[in-house]
Scaffold this active site. Structure first.
Site, short mmCIF file in Angstrom:
data_model
loop_
_atom_site.label_atom_id
_atom_site.label_comp_id
_atom_site.label_asym_id
_atom_site.label_seq_id
_atom_site.Cartn_x
_atom_site.Cartn_y
_atom_site.Cartn_z
N LYS A 80 0.59 -0.88 -0.65
CA LYS A 80 0.02 -0.02 0.06
C LYS A 80 0.65 1.38 0.04
O LYS A 80 1.60 1.55 0.36
CB LYS A 80 -0.59 0.19 1.25
CG LYS A 80 -1.79 0.76 0.83
CD LYS A 80 -2.48 0.96 2.17
CE LYS A 80 -2.41 0.18 3.62
NZ LYS A 80 -3.66 0.26 4.55
N CYS A 97 -0.59 15.28 -5.67
CA CYS A 97 -0.75 14.07 -6.73
C CYS A 97 -1.85 13.56 -6.54
O CYS A 97 -2.18 12.66 -5.66
CB CYS A 97 0.09 13.00 -7.60
SG CYS A 97 -0.72 12.41 -9.19
N CYS A 99 -3.83 11.76 -9.99
CA CYS A 99 -3.84 11.54 -10.48
C CYS A 99 -2.90 9.74 -11.01
O CYS A 99 -3.06 9.06 -11.95
CB CYS A 99 -3.61 11.79 -12.30
SG CYS A 99 -2.04 12.58 -12.27
N CYS A 108 2.55 16.85 -7.41
CA CYS A 108 2.27 17.10 -8.50
C CYS A 108 2.95 17.41 -9.69
O CYS A 108 3.45 18.46 -9.02
CB CYS A 108 1.29 18.15 -8.70
SG CYS A 108 0.06 18.29 -10.88
N HIS A 112 -0.75 14.99 -15.04
CA HIS A 112 -2.21 15.04 -15.05
C HIS A 112 -2.66 15.47 -16.62
O HIS A 112 -3.92 14.98 -16.90
CB HIS A 112 -3.21 15.47 -13.85
CG HIS A 112 -2.99 17.12 -13.26
ND1 HIS A 112 -2.12 17.43 -12.72
CD2 HIS A 112 -3.41 17.99 -14.15
CE1 HIS A 112 -1.85 18.47 -12.22
NE2 HIS A 112 -3.03 19.26 -13.83
S1 FES Z 1 -2.47 15.63 -9.97
FE1 FES Z 1 -1.00 13.53 -10.86
S2 FES Z 1 0.30 15.16 -11.63
FE2 FES Z 1 -1.22 16.75 -11.18
#
Ligand code: FES
Length: 132
Positions: A80, A97, A99, A108, A112
Site C-alpha cells: 500500500k 498528485c 492521478c 503533482c 495529469h
Molecule cells: S495530479 Fe497527478 S501529476 Fe498532477
C-alpha cells in the site's frame, strides 16, 4: 455434415416460420399460453448468445480479471502506498498528485494534463495552502 446442414436449412427456418410473432403490439397481448411457450426456446437461445457475447467481450465481466489498477507504476513493490508529512515541513503551498502519473509522486508535476487529454478523465491535484 448433413445433419448440421439440414438443421440450418430446414429445421431452423421451419421453426422460425411457425413462431406466433404478432403483426402489431396489441397482438402480443392476444397470445395464448401455448404461443408464449413456443417462444421460450427462441428467447433462451437469444438470451444465451447475448450473455456469452457479453462475457467474451466485456473485460470486467470475466471473473479471472482484476479491475483496472488506478496506480500504473508508483512503488509497485509495496502492498500500500502511504506517504506521511509533517505539516511544519510542507511550507505555505503544496499540490499532491491524485492521478498517480507524477514523476515526482506524491507531488503533482503536471502529468495529469496529458493523462486527462489521452484518457478523457478530469483528475487533478489536491492543493493545500496555509492561511496568512
Ligand atoms: S495530479 Fe497527478 S501529476 Fe498532477
Amino acid at each position: 455434415m448433413e445433419p448440421l446442414s439440414n438443421t440450418i436449412r430446414v429445421t431452423v427456418p421451419n421453426y422460425l416460420s411457425n413462431l406466433p410473432i404478432p403483426d402489431s403490439v396489441g397482438g402480443w397481448f392476444r397470445l395464448g399460453v401455448r404461443d408464449w411457450a413456443s417462444l421460450i426456446p427462441l428467447a433462451a437461445a437469444v438470451g444465451g448468445v447475448t450473455y456469452l457475447t457479453y462475457k467474451a467481450f466485456c473485460p470486467r465481466a470475466r471473473p479471472d480479471q482484476k479491475k483496472a489498477a488506478v496506480n500504473p507504476n508508483i512503488k509497485k513493490n509495496v502492498e500500500k502506498v502511504v506517504d506521511m508529512f509533517d505539516l511544519e515541513d510542507i511550507g505555505d503551498k503544496v499540490a499532491f498528485c491524485r492521478c498517480w502519473r507524477s514523476k515526482n509522486f506524491p507531488y503533482c508535476d503536471g502529468s495529469h494534463t496529458p493523462y486527462n487529454r489521452e484518457s478523457g478523465d478530469n483528475v487533478g491535484p489536491v492543493c493545500l495552502s496555509r492561511k496568512k
